[in-house]
Scaffold this motif. Sequence first.
Motif, short mmCIF file in Angstrom:
data_model
loop_
_atom_site.label_atom_id
_atom_site.label_comp_id
_atom_site.label_asym_id
_atom_site.label_seq_id
_atom_site.Cartn_x
_atom_site.Cartn_y
_atom_site.Cartn_z
N SER A 229 -8.44 -2.12 0.46
CA SER A 229 -7.23 -2.94 0.27
C SER A 229 -6.98 -3.87 1.46
O SER A 229 -5.94 -4.54 1.51
CB SER A 229 -6.00 -2.03 0.05
N HIS A 230 -7.95 -3.92 2.37
CA HIS A 230 -7.81 -4.81 3.53
C HIS A 230 -8.95 -5.81 3.62
O HIS A 230 -9.20 -6.37 4.69
CB HIS A 230 -7.70 -3.98 4.82
N THR A 231 -9.68 -6.00 2.54
CA THR A 231 -10.74 -7.02 2.55
C THR A 231 -10.07 -8.40 2.53
O THR A 231 -8.92 -8.54 2.08
CB THR A 231 -11.65 -6.89 1.31
N ARG B 205 -1.93 -3.23 0.47
CA ARG B 205 -1.58 -1.95 -0.16
C ARG B 205 -1.70 -2.00 -1.66
O ARG B 205 -1.53 -3.07 -2.27
CB ARG B 205 -0.14 -1.59 0.20
N ILE B 206 -1.95 -0.85 -2.23
CA ILE B 206 -1.85 -0.67 -3.68
C ILE B 206 -0.53 0.06 -3.93
O ILE B 206 0.04 0.62 -2.99
CB ILE B 206 -3.06 0.12 -4.24
N PRO B 207 0.01 0.07 -5.13
CA PRO B 207 -0.53 -0.53 -6.35
C PRO B 207 -0.27 -2.04 -6.42
O PRO B 207 0.68 -2.55 -5.84
CB PRO B 207 0.25 0.19 -7.45
N ALA C 186 2.75 -7.07 -6.30
CA ALA C 186 2.73 -5.84 -5.51
C ALA C 186 4.14 -5.25 -5.44
O ALA C 186 5.08 -5.83 -5.97
CB ALA C 186 2.19 -6.12 -4.11
N GLU C 187 4.25 -4.11 -4.76
CA GLU C 187 5.48 -3.31 -4.61
C GLU C 187 5.77 -2.59 -5.93
O GLU C 187 6.21 -3.19 -6.92
CB GLU C 187 6.69 -4.14 -4.15
N SER C 188 5.59 -1.28 -5.88
CA SER C 188 5.67 -0.48 -7.11
C SER C 188 6.99 -0.69 -7.86
O SER C 188 6.99 -0.79 -9.09
CB SER C 188 5.48 0.99 -6.78
N ASN C 189 8.11 -0.76 -7.13
CA ASN C 189 9.38 -0.87 -7.86
C ASN C 189 9.60 -2.26 -8.46
O ASN C 189 10.23 -2.40 -9.50
CB ASN C 189 10.55 -0.44 -6.96
N GLU D 238 15.27 4.58 -3.39
CA GLU D 238 13.97 5.25 -3.39
C GLU D 238 13.09 4.73 -2.26
O GLU D 238 12.46 5.50 -1.53
CB GLU D 238 13.30 5.04 -4.76
N GLN D 239 13.06 3.39 -2.10
CA GLN D 239 12.18 2.81 -1.08
C GLN D 239 12.74 3.00 0.32
O GLN D 239 12.01 3.03 1.30
CB GLN D 239 11.97 1.32 -1.36
N ASN D 240 14.05 3.12 0.42
CA ASN D 240 14.69 3.25 1.72
C ASN D 240 14.73 4.70 2.21
O ASN D 240 14.53 4.97 3.39
CB ASN D 240 16.12 2.70 1.60
N1 LIG Z 1 6.38 -0.06 -0.80
C1 LIG Z 1 5.07 -0.08 -1.36
C2 LIG Z 1 4.23 0.96 -0.62
C3 LIG Z 1 2.77 0.90 -1.03
C4 LIG Z 1 1.93 1.87 -0.23
O1 LIG Z 1 2.37 2.45 0.77
N2 LIG Z 1 0.69 2.05 -0.69
C5 LIG Z 1 -0.21 2.93 -0.01
C6 LIG Z 1 -0.73 3.99 -0.99
S1 LIG Z 1 0.62 4.92 -1.68
C7 LIG Z 1 -1.42 2.12 0.46
O2 LIG Z 1 -1.92 1.28 -0.25
N3 LIG Z 1 -1.88 2.37 1.69
C8 LIG Z 1 -3.05 1.72 2.21
C9 LIG Z 1 -2.79 1.00 3.50
O3 LIG Z 1 -1.60 0.89 3.90
O4 LIG Z 1 -3.77 0.57 4.10
C10 LIG Z 1 5.12 0.21 -2.86
O5 LIG Z 1 6.12 0.80 -3.31
O6 LIG Z 1 4.22 -0.19 -3.59
#
Ligand SMILES: N[C@@H](CCC(=O)N[C@@H](CS)C(=O)NCC(=O)O)C(=O)O
Length: 211
Positions: A38-40, A52-54, A65-68, A98-100
């Motif tokens: 996820s850092h390419t 980051r995913i998802p 991005a950002e799940s919510n 939830e995020q906070n």
């Molecule tokens: N606030 C973001 C958080 C996303 C997050 O923390 N993803 C993690 C997996 S749960 C991730 O991709 N981590 C990899 C990284 O930070 O390098 C969301 O709700 O989508």
Amino acid sequence: MRLYDCAASANGYKLRHVLSWLGRPYELIPVDIFAGESHTPDFLRHKNPAGRIPVLEPEPGRFLAESNAILLFLTADTSLLPRDAFERAQVHQWLFFEQNCVEPNIGTARFWVLTGRARLHHPDVLRVRVEAGRAALTTLERHLQHEDFLVGGRPTVADIGLYAYAHLAPDVGLALEDFPAVSRWLARVKAQPGHIGALAPYPANAMVSAT
Ligand SMILES: N[C@@H](CCC(=O)N[C@@H](CS)C(=O)NCC(=O)O)C(=O)O
């Protein structure tokens, strides 16, 4: 529609949960976040600058991005997102909470505990996260003592967003028996159609060694 995800991610779990609930077909693209996928340059440039995913690709070349934020996008114009502006704002209220208060505490503590990272920190650092997670569950308990679901007395996307990390609280030593209204609510959400069962364990390359 494509979902870039990691099977061990509870943020991703929210989206797999809502997509199953809504019966929406999608292609799952696994991203090995522990191998740096996820850092390419391509991922950072086109999919999520936060690395980051998802990430959802609802149509070719558009990435969210950002799940919510993705939860809100996927449930627009469905019964899971109230049409009434006030109730909709209440859904936002719980997703921001939830995020906070939930994800950074229960989620981060759980990641540290289950992957061996807890030992890399002073014990107080973990303790602070777990206690903040307990405070978040106490907030939920206070609300759910009087409500069957988070908003409007019926299931909404807020329940899906909050379920993901709340049901994992025992992994950081927070016993759900101490939160009976939260426990009853978790069972209610789990009983809804589309429930997807347990989250995958962290893969071997997520673990940090003891030495
Ligand atoms: N606030 C973001 C958080 C996303 C997050 O923390 N993803 C993690 C997996 S749960 C991730 O991709 N981590 C990899 C990284 O930070 O390098 C969301 O709700 O989508």
